[in-house]
Design an enzyme around this catalytic site. Sequence first.
Site, short mmCIF file in Angstrom:
data_model
loop_
_atom_site.label_atom_id
_atom_site.label_comp_id
_atom_site.label_asym_id
_atom_site.label_seq_id
_atom_site.Cartn_x
_atom_site.Cartn_y
_atom_site.Cartn_z
CB SER A 65 15.07 38.00 46.74
OG SER A 65 15.91 39.07 47.16
CE LYS A 197 33.53 39.43 38.46
NZ LYS A 197 33.02 40.38 37.57
CG HIS A 289 37.07 36.45 35.33
ND1 HIS A 289 36.82 36.07 36.63
CD2 HIS A 289 35.90 36.98 34.87
CE1 HIS A 289 35.55 36.37 36.93
NE2 HIS A 289 34.99 36.92 35.89
O1 LIG Z 1 32.43 37.85 35.97
C1 LIG Z 1 31.93 38.01 34.87
O2 LIG Z 1 31.93 36.97 33.98
C2 LIG Z 1 30.96 36.91 32.96
C3 LIG Z 1 31.43 35.83 31.99
O3 LIG Z 1 31.42 34.60 32.63
P1 LIG Z 1 31.29 33.26 31.78
O4 LIG Z 1 31.42 32.18 32.78
O5 LIG Z 1 29.93 33.31 31.12
O6 LIG Z 1 32.36 33.28 30.77
C4 LIG Z 1 30.78 38.25 32.28
O7 LIG Z 1 29.70 38.20 31.37
C5 LIG Z 1 30.48 39.31 33.33
O8 LIG Z 1 30.42 40.59 32.71
C6 LIG Z 1 31.55 39.34 34.39
O9 LIG Z 1 31.14 40.17 35.46
#
Ligand SMILES: O=C1O[C@H](COP(=O)(O)O)[C@@H](O)[C@H](O)[C@H]1O
Length: 542
Positions: A65, A197, A289
């Site tokens: 949900s 995460k 990332h």
């Molecule tokens: O993991 C996350 O990634 C997003 C950005 O991902 P993207 O694929 O749109 O580049 C970020 O906005 C977010 O804060 C973060 O938790």
Amino acid sequence: MTSGNERAEEVFRRMLMREVEDTGTDLPNRPDTAESTLDLLRHSLEAERGLGVSAPHVFVIMGASGDLAKKKIYPAIWWLFRDKLLPENTSIVGYARSKLEVSDIREKCDKFMKVRSEDRERYEQFWSVNQYVSGTYDDPAAFDALSEAISALETEATGNRLFYLALPPSVFGDVTCGIARHCMTTNPGWSRIIVEKPFGRDAASSAQLSAHLSSLFTESQIYRIDHYLGKEMVQNLMTLRFGNVLFEPTWNRNHLACVTITFKEPFGTKGRGGYFDQFGIIRDVMQNHLLQILCLVAMEKPCSTAASDIRDEKVKVLKCTRQLGLEDVVLGQYVGDPHGDGDARQGYLDDPTVPKDSVTPTFAAAVLRIDNERWEGVPFILRCGKALNERKAEVRLQYRDVAGDIFRGQPHRNELVIRLQPGEAVYVKMMTKRPGMTFDMEETELDLTYSARYKDLKLPDAYERLLLDVFCGAQMHFVRSDELEHAWRIFTPLLHVIDEQKPKPVPYRYGSRGPAEADELSRGLGFRYTGSYSWKGDDAHL
Ligand SMILES: O=C1O[C@H](COP(=O)(O)O)[C@@H](O)[C@H](O)[C@H]1O
Ligand SMILES: NC(=O)C1=CN([C@@H]2O[C@H](COP(=O)(O)OP(=O)(O)OC[C@H]3O[C@@H](n4cnc5c(N)ncnc54)[C@H](OP(=O)(O)O)[C@@H]3O)[C@@H](O)[C@H]2O)C=CC1
């Protein structure tokens, strides 16, 4: 664009590759036609596994949900279903506390599913293979009921089960116990758990989480998602490096002055500040990332493309990376731009979900040092921030100055830029003789812009790619527990100092490039910005 048949073949090939990885056997000789190749692959899989791709598969979304489920997971599984990339007999079960029907989930998801007019019938089929079960996250009887609902979809005595945990960390422990104790499939089927995460807040909490998961599941059952590993250009890093002779000889301290890995977003926390404030930009983006990207840029060539070989190399490079301290970073927090429009007027502290005295960084630049033969002395500058001037993620390798320069200081440094998003591209900034009578030089580029080179290209979404990998059992693009351990070792001392000492971040204006101090950090580390480069290409695709 690849045809459905080619894509289906690719799936079976990946499934078979996974078998090869596990068993060490060779791929069978491939006949000429795609159809017979498919049959061959299907049969080898089914014969080898006993329970192959035509077996029942049930994809369970825990937290169905929620926000992640509707924005990312349902759309990704729908696109795989639409393109016939899932095993034929796949069902989807949503599970959450709210008392809902499939029609309610469908309504929540609709606007994220990008349904084209020609997909209408397929879209109905998709929802017809969906079910929804409601139950709490800590009730054994509810997990038994979920397992019964799954079993009812498994026409054989067993099947393959995938559990996606789209849940907040607070219920993670209960849900994983519930799945492990009540919902695992029986042999010869398999069960796989996909986790999102945050993988902890620091080294200790992450180790605790890893210990918890490994008490319930084997490492080969756990798929830790970092969705950046599902992005086209992140996956391309290995191909560029190890599939060409051109780059690798200069990919080291002898030729490179510095490497910068950048993530920029042009919007702030958008009311999500309450969540963000507990983490900050380092935990949100940099420690996962950007560090994963660093691993792929810096690691040595793996022995093979097997997941274990690649992940071994990533761990090695992490082990050589120094821990960070406060002296290695610039921290920033955005403030509203009084001259901006709409959201841009709002600073981080104006977000009503953020504590008024918060010092959580929304921008960070950090220098990482890798103490090995290839990288000693080359700074890796990681930069990430919210509410900046543009959306961009890129890797920039800046080369050293030309040695023994005969052009009296005219050459500017070469840069190899891999733009991850938006507008995927690889370009090399270089000097050329200005065309014509003159013997002057000018900056130009060798340019591989995807939208120009690959017409009508439609790249899969990161989640789409990664979910398919889970079906195929390919762990190459997922994070192993020892990668996490070393990633946290690098960041924990810094994060603890930030949590305890609460250093005040440098304010930067919404829509700017971030704090000037971050540029000073880069300059001090040897990065040269001349401001002289201008790209003559078409920006329309960006
Ligand atoms: O993991 C996350 O990634 C997003 C950005 O991902 P993207 O694929 O749109 O580049 C970020 O906005 C977010 O804060 C973060 O938790
Ligand atoms: N195929 C394609 O689509 C191509 C597109 N281009 C486009 O051309 C434009 C320029 O190219 P680009 O490679 O960025 O070259 P630039 O010289 O403009 O920028 C290079 C780097 O300098 C940084 N920088 C910018 N301003 C400053 C400053 N004042 N002080 C210190 N550092 C600074 C940028 O960081 P930061 O990001 O933090 O601002 C970036 O890392 C880009 O928009 C690029 O996308 C170029 C080639 C090919």
